[in-house]
Design a protein around this motif. Structure first.
Motif, PDB file in Angstrom:
ATOM      1  N   ASP A 234       0.863  -1.183   0.000  1.00  0.00           N
ATOM      2  CA  ASP A 234       0.000   0.000   0.000  1.00  0.00           C
ATOM      3  C   ASP A 234       0.900   1.233   0.000  1.00  0.00           C
ATOM      4  O   ASP A 234       1.617   1.493   0.971  1.00  0.00           O
ATOM      5  N   GLU A 235       0.890   1.990  -1.087  1.00  0.00           N
ATOM      6  CA  GLU A 235       1.777   3.143  -1.207  1.00  0.00           C
ATOM      7  C   GLU A 235       1.543   4.168  -0.100  1.00  0.00           C
ATOM      8  O   GLU A 235       2.438   4.926   0.260  1.00  0.00           O
ATOM      9  N   GLY A 236       0.332   4.158   0.464  1.00  0.00           N
ATOM     10  CA  GLY A 236       0.021   5.123   1.503  1.00  0.00           C
ATOM     11  C   GLY A 236       0.805   4.927   2.782  1.00  0.00           C
ATOM     12  O   GLY A 236       0.903   5.850   3.600  1.00  0.00           O
ATOM     13  N   VAL A 237       1.408   3.744   2.970  1.00  0.00           N
ATOM     14  CA  VAL A 237       2.137   3.480   4.202  1.00  0.00           C
ATOM     15  C   VAL A 237       3.365   4.378   4.320  1.00  0.00           C
ATOM     16  O   VAL A 237       3.805   4.706   5.420  1.00  0.00           O
ATOM     17  N   PHE A 238       3.919   4.806   3.185  1.00  0.00           N
ATOM     18  CA  PHE A 238       5.115   5.652   3.215  1.00  0.00           C
ATOM     19  C   PHE A 238       4.769   7.142   3.350  1.00  0.00           C
ATOM     20  O   PHE A 238       5.638   7.951   3.651  1.00  0.00           O
ATOM     21  N   ALA A 239       3.506   7.481   3.095  1.00  0.00           N
ATOM     22  CA  ALA A 239       3.096   8.883   3.088  1.00  0.00           C
ATOM     23  C   ALA A 239       3.065   9.467   4.496  1.00  0.00           C
ATOM     24  O   ALA A 239       2.840   8.768   5.481  1.00  0.00           O
ATOM     25  N   PHE A 240       3.280  10.766   4.576  1.00  0.00           N
ATOM     26  CA  PHE A 240       3.229  11.481   5.844  1.00  0.00           C
ATOM     27  C   PHE A 240       1.825  11.370   6.416  1.00  0.00           C
ATOM     28  O   PHE A 240       0.849  11.697   5.741  1.00  0.00           O
TER      29      PHE A 240
END
Length: 508
Positions: A234-240
């Motif tokens: 899930d790319e969102g895991v790296f997002a602030f």
């Protein structure tokens, strides 16, 4: 005693050549150790097939015996997410490919300076697993043979293109990593130490199922229960993480507001002068400082552009010839400024369009050239700011060399929404940048730039520090690691019309 020319040459060869050969041998030996590790991990082809890795397990505090969960997710080329929950407290940190962040008992924040650089380096290091380290211009050197918890090991120091160091201890038998020493960033005398054990094959690749983290007097034991290769991430895991319910401004609108405010900012900036100390040094192939020089300047601004008047070199005041040359330089800058102002007045009167230089880049260009993501609100130096990441816009085709350079940059920007001004900028080259097809110059991937401002008299943001770390090759010459660190101080007001014919300024 003086040596004859022939004897002097022989003496130099006898003394210096073995030293150079020894350094080269250490480099070759370190490369062989790393190549053995790559083979032990399955070889470059198998490792190249790893696009993502997920580690899941438990963590225990050695002192309190409190336990919890451990998660680490890696995604190529340089993304990392790590979450540790222990004793009811959760800490999370990530590098998303453009900026680093951490959330712990101190709050949620974007990591800057050494902290951000170290996490970015770790993210790239853990994803690459040494494959391509030569291409990335990482320097390696054997530091000797040691024993790690009863096992014979080879100690190798790895130095990145941005001069971040880490020590690795490779098992002399299995060739796998036994220990890793990572700089702290705040206190290099107290680095983080990571021990690896219980390697098991996962898809033919050995992975450590036991890790021990030692840092700041704390000792954490991590036991891995599951390792997944190439899982869906899930790319969102790296997002602030979202930190506020307050709505965020549209980034494009915010940048346009900053652009529209430039004339007002330039007027305020033009009322100030300050002192600047600039330190320059180069780093050799082993990470050692080759040369160093310190220059001191008096700074003022014309039409928003910084003008530097050199006053000292390495603590020494300028001599008469240097002083005269500097005065001529400043007066030339002032004359050009006056001519430019006259042309502007004439063009305004005649309603003539002012022609931009090919290398002039404005906010409107920035909006076309780059792609903006991950906006968030933070407190920086006591002021609320908007922070967002930027990366190349793949659909944009640069029309000039300067646009090409900006297009290749990745990083983060801090903006004071109320003042409509840039507070901090971090950028680095995501790939190699070539001038003249690489014949004239080539800037290497990882070259980095940081610019920061401080709010002066609560009315305007003015430069406080600048850092540039450049790995380059110029005109077919050997590579050069150039480093510049500048600090601005002692801001005070003066009148623009007080610039004298000698190129100095008179303060109010």
């Amino acid at each position: 005693m003086r040596l004859k020319p022939g004897l002097a040459a022989l003496w130099i060869a006898a003394v210096l050549l073995p030293t150079r050969a020894s350094a080269q041998d250490r480099g070759r030996s370190a490369s062989k150790i790393i190549e053995a590790c790559i083979r032990a991990e399955g070889g470059p082809k198998r490792l190249a097939q790893l696009h993502a890795i997920e580690f899941q397990g438990t963590v225990t505090d050695a002192a309190t015996k409190a336990s919890g969960s451990f998660t680490m997710i890696l995604e190529r080329p340089n993304r990392l997410y790590r979450e540790v929950t222990i004793g009811g407290e959760t800490s999370r940190e990530a590098y998303n490919g453009k900026s680093a962040w951490r959330q712990d008992s101190s709050g949620l924040r974007t990591l800057t300076g050494d902290e951000g650089t170290i996490l970015e380096t770790e993210a790239r290091f853990r994803n690459q697993r040494f494959v391509g380290h030569k291409k990335d211009k990482e320097r390696v050197e054997l530091r000797g043979d040691e024993t790690v918890r009863g096992r014979a090991a080879h100690k190798v120091e790895v130095i990145t293109a941005t001069n971040v160091r880490r020590q690795l201890y490779f098992d002399a038998s299995s060739h796998l990593v036994l220990e890793e020493v990572v700089p702290d960033g705040n206190d290099d005398s107290k680095p983080e130490r990571i021990f690896y054990d219980d390697y098991r094959l996962v898809d033919g690749i050995p992975e450590p199922f036991r890790m021990e983290y030692q840092q700041g007097g704390r000792d954490w034991m991590v036991t891995i229960s599951r390792v997944l290769h190439n899982p869906g991430v899930d790319e969102g895991v790296f997002a602030f993480p979202a930190a506020s319910n307050r709505p965020l401004p549209d980034i494009a609108d915010l940048l346009k507001a900053v652009d529209a405010n430039q004339k007002a900012i330039e007027t305020l900036v033009g009322q100030y002068t300050c002192d600047k100390t600039e330190e320059q040094f180069d780093v050799d192939s082993h990470g050692a400082v080759k040369s160093k020089g310190v220059k001191e300047y008096n700074v003022f601004y014309l039409d928003g552009d910084e003008v530097d008047r050199l006053v000292k070199k390495d603590g020494r005041a300028l001599d008469a010839a240097e002083e005269r040359k500097e005065n001529e330089h400043i007066q030339k800058v002032v004359n050009e400024y006056e001519k430019k102002q006259a042309r502007k007045a004439e063009q305004t009167h005649d309603r003539v369009e002012v022609k931009r230089k090919s290398n002039d880049v404005q906010i409107s260009d920035f909006l076309r050239i780059d792609h903006f993501t991950n906006p968030r609100r933070e407190i920086f130096r006591g002021h609320e700011v908007i922070v967002f990441d930027f990366e190349p816009n793949p659909s944009y085709k640069p029309a000039s060399m300067m646009e090409s350079l900006l297009h290749d940059l990745t990083g983060a920007v801090w903006i004071d929404e109320q003042a409509r001004d840039v507070v901090r900028l971090e950028a680095y080259l995501a790939g190699n940048f070539k001038v003249g097809g690489g014949l004239l110059a080539s800037l290497k991937k990882g070259s980095a730039f940081t610019f920061e401002q401080s709010k002066i008299n609560e009315e305007v943001w003015l430069p406080s520090s600048l850092e540039a770390h450049v790995n380059a090759r110029l005109l077919l010459l050997k590579g050069l690691d150039g480093n510049v660190v500048a600090h601005y101080s002692n801001y005070r007001k003066f009148r623009v019309e007080s610039i004298t014919k000698q190129g100095t300024v008179k303060e109010n």
